[in-house]
Each structure stands twice: as C-alpha cells, then as structure tokens.
Write a protein that holds these residues in place. Sequence first.
Motif, mmCIF file in Angstrom:
data_model
loop_
_atom_site.group_PDB
_atom_site.id
_atom_site.type_symbol
_atom_site.label_atom_id
_atom_site.label_comp_id
_atom_site.label_asym_id
_atom_site.label_seq_id
_atom_site.Cartn_x
_atom_site.Cartn_y
_atom_site.Cartn_z
ATOM 1 N N ALA A 29 4.825 -16.538 8.361
ATOM 2 C CA ALA A 29 3.468 -16.193 8.789
ATOM 3 C C ALA A 29 2.723 -15.444 7.685
ATOM 4 N N LEU A 30 3.396 -14.526 7.021
ATOM 5 C CA LEU A 30 2.763 -13.796 5.919
ATOM 6 C C LEU A 30 2.420 -14.719 4.765
ATOM 7 N N ASP A 31 3.295 -15.670 4.482
ATOM 8 C CA ASP A 31 3.019 -16.629 3.409
ATOM 9 C C ASP A 31 1.804 -17.494 3.739
ATOM 10 N N ALA A 37 -5.774 -16.515 2.337
ATOM 11 C CA ALA A 37 -6.575 -15.530 1.612
ATOM 12 C C ALA A 37 -6.812 -15.985 0.178
ATOM 13 N N ASP A 38 -5.782 -16.531 -0.454
ATOM 14 C CA ASP A 38 -5.939 -17.020 -1.826
ATOM 15 C C ASP A 38 -6.970 -18.146 -1.898
ATOM 16 N N ALA A 46 -6.185 -11.982 -6.269
ATOM 17 C CA ALA A 46 -4.797 -12.395 -6.064
ATOM 18 C C ALA A 46 -3.845 -11.202 -6.085
ATOM 19 N N GLU A 47 -4.062 -10.251 -6.969
ATOM 20 C CA GLU A 47 -3.172 -9.096 -7.062
ATOM 21 C C GLU A 47 -3.223 -8.255 -5.784
ATOM 22 N N GLY A 52 -0.922 -6.598 -0.569
ATOM 23 C CA GLY A 52 -1.046 -6.484 0.882
ATOM 24 C C GLY A 52 0.040 -7.244 1.612
ATOM 25 N N ARG A 53 0.382 -8.428 1.133
ATOM 26 C CA ARG A 53 1.451 -9.219 1.744
ATOM 27 C C ARG A 53 2.772 -8.478 1.669
#
Length: 72
Positions: A29-31, A37-38, A46-47, A52-53
């Motif tokens: 789910a995080l991926d 988001a990306d 991206a950083e 945050g991930r």
Amino acid sequence: MGMFDKMKDKAGELANEHDDQVEQQSDAALDRGKRMADERLGDQHAEQVDKGRDILDDRIGSGGGDEGQTPP
C-alpha cells in the motif's frame, strides 16, 4: 466492553498472528501511494516522498514499537 472495542481487540490479535502478511500488505500500500505521489509531483519532490514513505513504514510496519509517539 463495547462491540467496537471487541472488534478492535480481535483485529489486533489477528494482526499479531499474521505479522508477515500485514507487513507485506502495508508495504504494498505504501509503495502504491509513493508511485501515485511520484506521478503527480514528479522528480521535484521525490526525496520528500521517499522520506514520508519510510516514516510511515516505520510507524505502521512490524517492529515499529513507537506506538503513541508522534514522528519528529
């Protein structure tokens, strides 16, 4: 103890019994969230998205151990 308290306790028990599966599902789910988001934010952020991930993974993943504390 109310019905929702019982359900919460049962969900916690099941999560503890199936810790590896819970970790795999939360990582997936995080991926997915990171990819979304990306796509929307591009390389410019991206950083921050990666950071945050990782913070979320530490908070909800197995072995987080910091329940009840707020992240820095």
